[in-house]
Enzyme design. Structure first.
Site, short mmCIF file in Angstrom:
data_model
loop_
_atom_site.label_atom_id
_atom_site.label_comp_id
_atom_site.label_asym_id
_atom_site.label_seq_id
_atom_site.Cartn_x
_atom_site.Cartn_y
_atom_site.Cartn_z
N HIS A 151 0.84 -1.20 0.00
CA HIS A 151 0.00 0.00 0.00
C HIS A 151 0.87 1.25 0.00
O HIS A 151 1.33 1.68 1.06
CB HIS A 151 -0.90 0.02 1.24
CG HIS A 151 -1.78 -1.18 1.35
ND1 HIS A 151 -1.31 -2.42 1.72
CD2 HIS A 151 -3.11 -1.33 1.14
CE1 HIS A 151 -2.31 -3.29 1.73
NE2 HIS A 151 -3.41 -2.65 1.37
N HIS A 208 -4.25 3.09 -3.25
CA HIS A 208 -4.40 2.45 -1.94
C HIS A 208 -3.61 1.16 -1.79
O HIS A 208 -2.72 1.08 -0.96
CB HIS A 208 -5.88 2.20 -1.64
CG HIS A 208 -6.07 1.29 -0.48
ND1 HIS A 208 -6.01 1.73 0.82
CD2 HIS A 208 -6.27 -0.05 -0.41
CE1 HIS A 208 -6.16 0.70 1.62
NE2 HIS A 208 -6.33 -0.38 0.90
N GLU A 245 -17.44 -5.29 24.50
CA GLU A 245 -16.55 -6.45 24.58
C GLU A 245 -15.38 -6.34 23.60
O GLU A 245 -14.25 -6.72 23.92
CB GLU A 245 -17.34 -7.74 24.30
CG GLU A 245 -18.41 -8.08 25.31
CD GLU A 245 -19.74 -7.36 25.05
OE1 GLU A 245 -19.83 -6.58 24.08
OE2 GLU A 245 -20.68 -7.57 25.83
N HIS A 293 -28.06 -16.84 24.69
CA HIS A 293 -27.06 -16.69 25.74
C HIS A 293 -26.34 -18.00 26.07
O HIS A 293 -25.48 -18.02 26.94
CB HIS A 293 -27.71 -16.14 27.02
CG HIS A 293 -28.03 -14.68 26.94
ND1 HIS A 293 -28.72 -14.13 25.88
CD2 HIS A 293 -27.74 -13.65 27.77
CE1 HIS A 293 -28.85 -12.82 26.08
NE2 HIS A 293 -28.25 -12.50 27.21
C1 TPP Z 1 -11.11 -5.22 9.92
C2 TPP Z 1 -10.59 -5.02 8.54
N1 TPP Z 1 -11.44 -5.07 7.51
C3 TPP Z 1 -10.99 -4.91 6.24
C4 TPP Z 1 -9.66 -4.70 6.00
C5 TPP Z 1 -9.16 -4.60 4.56
N2 TPP Z 1 -8.72 -3.20 4.33
C6 TPP Z 1 -7.45 -2.83 4.35
S1 TPP Z 1 -7.26 -1.20 4.20
C7 TPP Z 1 -8.91 -0.96 4.04
C8 TPP Z 1 -9.55 0.39 3.93
C9 TPP Z 1 -8.69 1.39 3.41
O1 TPP Z 1 -9.17 2.66 3.65
P1 TPP Z 1 -8.46 3.60 4.69
O2 TPP Z 1 -8.57 3.00 6.03
O3 TPP Z 1 -9.03 4.95 4.51
O4 TPP Z 1 -6.95 3.58 4.29
P2 TPP Z 1 -6.28 4.33 3.04
O5 TPP Z 1 -7.17 4.08 1.86
O6 TPP Z 1 -6.24 5.75 3.42
O7 TPP Z 1 -4.96 3.70 2.91
C10 TPP Z 1 -9.57 -2.16 4.10
C11 TPP Z 1 -11.06 -2.30 3.96
C12 TPP Z 1 -8.80 -4.67 7.11
N3 TPP Z 1 -7.49 -4.47 6.98
N4 TPP Z 1 -9.29 -4.79 8.36
#
Ligand code: TPP
Length: 685
Positions: free
Chosen positions: A39, A274, A423, A485
């Site tokens: 990334h 990204h 939790e 539960h």
């Molecule tokens: C709990 C979780 N769900 C999904 C992902 C897959 N994932 C990696 S980065 C991302 C989103 C990226 O958006 P952002 O947080 O704004 O980061 P940026 O695009 O600015 O790098 C996702 C959905 C993850 N790493 N963790």
């Protein structure tokens, strides 16, 4: 009231700052490009604010990453780890440039997401979004608790900040609200969160799914909030950090408008920056556009390196200063100083388990959750580093320690934590407390709600964090609340997490033994699975195997009377052990040589040598397993000689004893099934 200030000074950073920021950007770009994976976008956009923090504010010593009074920095947006690795390398941590060139490769110290314990300077494993933010809350809590315990007038030996860098994804995840709410409530003034507000996630613009006012949201949580309009505005970021540090009552959120893929002519501000390399041509264009040499890759200008490496002298002198303070502290308070060093190393004081109770049959019936509460009370009096509570279920989970005080904004010397009905955050906060070191954190809820905690529990296991979970109401036997539960598949699910030790004690004395294991385990989480309903207490005089048997995971509780190879072994855990004992007595009266094996921990039993396991469960001997949970795990012992009385459907609402009876947890059924196994084998012979 929203006290969001918008900060802005000059736009372009001074030349040296810009050189350093671009060094970070292009190291990240080159790492991702060479790995052809990763990334680049977040590092390119957030390099400037991360640089400002690390250059101006962060207290750290690259040559001693574990120095206890360092500031903590957590990259919650773990997918942007190329930025973190670049920072660690240039500031002089033990992360050579070759490691940056081996980004995401087998055996490198630059894995695809930061992994705690693998790379010096990485404070937490991050990647599952939202976790790092909640870890930061746990770290900030640990700082407050330890400062309260150890600091004395004129001696501030615990005095550091926790910084977290979050992305949109971190703040979209629900855990950020749980953790943000808790941090605001707790007035964690030394928690400072930088938010890379770049308006882009994987699918495109945040307009697609994330349109609330994030700043107002955190202000409503009770945070001090600021906005910086241009991330490249180093002075504005520095000023915001200064303001955040000056705010002692509230945690701080600094929303910094960043641009994903900053500088990339075709990918900046798009989702294309990204999660994939920029591409050779785009890398060239970006470097040319920003006046950076296209070749060689991994270029680090000498001037920039020289500036970054000042972190070493700065860090060493900060640490030396702290060490001299610590020496003065140790002269005045030698016992406290020794305790501090002990808890940071997670050493247990001598005789920590000296007062643990032994229960007699007259103490029964006693639910194992009650026995656990009594054990916590004793342990806590010897181990002030124990801190924990539950997600609003203390009266049920018995995780509250009488007289130990509540840990709350007005009383940071309290030990009982009230996580609220959160939790997920609770579990990640426990991880942060463990990562910080200096505390023994524990948290409780009903076993069925452990599902809400699974992501952080998985990380605790992955990182070998000594966190203790107290899960009560452990089966359909909990009764009236019904199937919502009543846990069924949770036991096998927890047992399947690599590195997790699950202990389901059969009575009060096994519960004490289980707690002894949990406290003694310095690496790796332990889940204690406890009953709501009362159980008979197994006398240690009658069953002397309990204290030495529980740590082995399984042991013979009651052998076949003849002491010979048994006809059948009744294998049971927790509350079902009592059923097995009664069943055995009846089978023996019928002339069947039956043995009862109590198996509080399949995880610990699996670690025992073959000859021990063979002794307890002789090969080929018929087994009848009795456990009020999914039968899946037990089926690994598959064969005609094994049967399981378990629960492979959801439970039902009725008094616990009635539900247990309907699901076959009766002495009659135990004996009936034992005969089914024996008859099946006879027919095969
Ligand atoms: C709990 C979780 N769900 C999904 C992902 C897959 N994932 C990696 S980065 C991302 C989103 C990226 O958006 P952002 O947080 O704004 O980061 P940026 O695009 O600015 O790098 C996702 C959905 C993850 N790493 N963790």
């Amino acid at each position: 009231m929203t006290s969001s200030a918008t900060l802005s000074t000059t736009i372009a950073p001074p030349a040296l700052d810009e050189l350093c920021i671009n060094t970070l950007r292009f190291l990240a770009v080159d790492m991702v490009q060479k790995a052809n994976s990763g990334h680049p976008g977040l590092p390119m956009g957030s390099a400037s604010m991360a640089y400002t923090l690390w250059d101006r504010t962060l207290k750290f010593n690259p040559h001693d990453p574990d120095w206890p009074d360092r500031d903590r920095f957590v990259l919650s947006a773990g997918h942007g780890c190329a930025l973190l690795y670049a920072l660690l390398h240039v500031t002089g941590f033990d992360l050579p440039i070759e490691e940056l060139k081996r980004f995401r490769q087998w055996g490198s110290r630059t894995p695809g997401h930061p992994e705690y314990g693998k790379t010096a300077g990485v404070e937490a494993t991050t990647g599952p979004l939202g976790q790092g933010l909640a870890n930061g809350v746990g770290m900030a809590i640990a700082e407050v608790a330890l400062a309260t315990r150890f600091n004395r007038s004129g001696h501030r030996i615990v005095d550091h900040y926790t910084y977290v860098l979050v992305s949109d994804g971190d703040l979209e995840e629900g855990i950020s609200s749980e953790a943000g709410s808790d941090a605001g409530h707790m007035h964690l003034g030394k928690l400072i969160v930088l938010y890379a507000d770049n308006h882009i996630t994987i699918e495109g613009s945040t307009e697609l799914s994330f349109t609330e006012d994030r700043i107002a949201r955190f202000a409503a949580f009770g945070w001090h909030v600021q906005r910086v309009e241009r991330s490249n505005d180093v002075e504005a970021v520095a000023l915001a950090l200064e303001n955040a540090r000056a705010e002692t009552e509230r945690p701080s959120l600094i929303a910094v408008r960043t641009h994903i893929g900053f500088g990339s002519p075709h990918k900046q501000d798009t989702a294309a920056a990204h999660g994939e390399p920029l591409g050779v041509e785009e890398v060239r264009l970006t470097k040319e556009g920003m006046g950076w040499p296209v070749e060689p890759a991994f270029h680090i200008p000498e001037e920039a390196l020289e500036h970054f490496r000042k972190a070493v002298a700065r860090g060493e002198s900060a640490q030396l200063e702290w060490e001299s303070h610590f020496k003065a502290f140790a002269r005045e308070f030698p016992r406290l100083a020794a305790e501090f060093s002990g808890v940071i190393a997670r050493q247990l004081p001598k005789d920590w388990d000296a007062d643990l109770p032994t229960f007699g049959t007259a103490d029964g019936p006693m639910a194992t959750r009650i026995a656990s509460g009594k054990t916590i009370a004793v342990l806590g009096s010897r181990l002030p580093e124990m801190m924990g509570g539950s997600a609003d279920l203390n009266p049920s989970t018995h995780t509250n320690r009488e007289g130990a005080g509540n840990f709350e904004p007005e009383n940071s010397s309290g030990h009982n934590m009230h996580f609220g009905i959160r939790e997920h955050a609770m579990s990640a906060i426990l991880n942060g407390m463990a990562l910080h070191r200096g505390l023994i954190p524990y948290g409780g809820t009903f076993l069925v709600f452990s599902d809400y905690m699974r992501p952080p529990m998985r990380l605790a296991a992955m990182n070998a964090l000594p966190v203790i979970y107290v899960f009560t109401h452990d089966s359909i036997g909990m009764g009236e609340d019904g199937p919502t539960h009543q846990p069924v598949e949770q036991l096998v699910g927890l047992r399947s997490i690599p590195g997790m030790v699950v202990l389901r004690p059969a009575d009060a004395n096994e519960t004490v033994a289980a707690w002894r294991i949990a406290i003694g385990r310095k690496k790796g989480p332990v889940a204690l699975i406890l009953t709501r309903q009362g159980l008979p207490v197994l006398s240690i005089d009658k069953y002397p195997g309990i204290p030495s048997g529980v740590p082995l995971g399984a042991y013979t509780l009651a052998d076949s009377p003849a002491g010979t190879k048994p006809d059948i072994v009744l294998v049971a855990t927790g509350s079902e052990v009592h059923l097995a004992l009664e069943g055995r007595d009846r089978l023996v009266a019928e002339g069947v040589q039956a043995r009862v094996v109590s198996i509080p921990s399949t995880n610990l039993f699996a670690l025992q040598p073959d000859d021990y396991r063979e002794k307890i469960l002789p090969t080929g001997t018929p087994l009848l397993v009795i456990e009020a949970g999914a039968t899946l795990g037990w089926r690994s012992y598959i064969g005609p000689q094994i049967d399981v009385i378990g629960v492979d459907t959801f439970g039902a609402s009725a008094p616990g004893a009635v539900v247990m009876e309907h699901y076959g947890f009766t002495v009659d059924n135990v004996c009936k099934q034992a005969h089914v196994v024996l008859d099946r084998l006879k027919a095969k012979a």
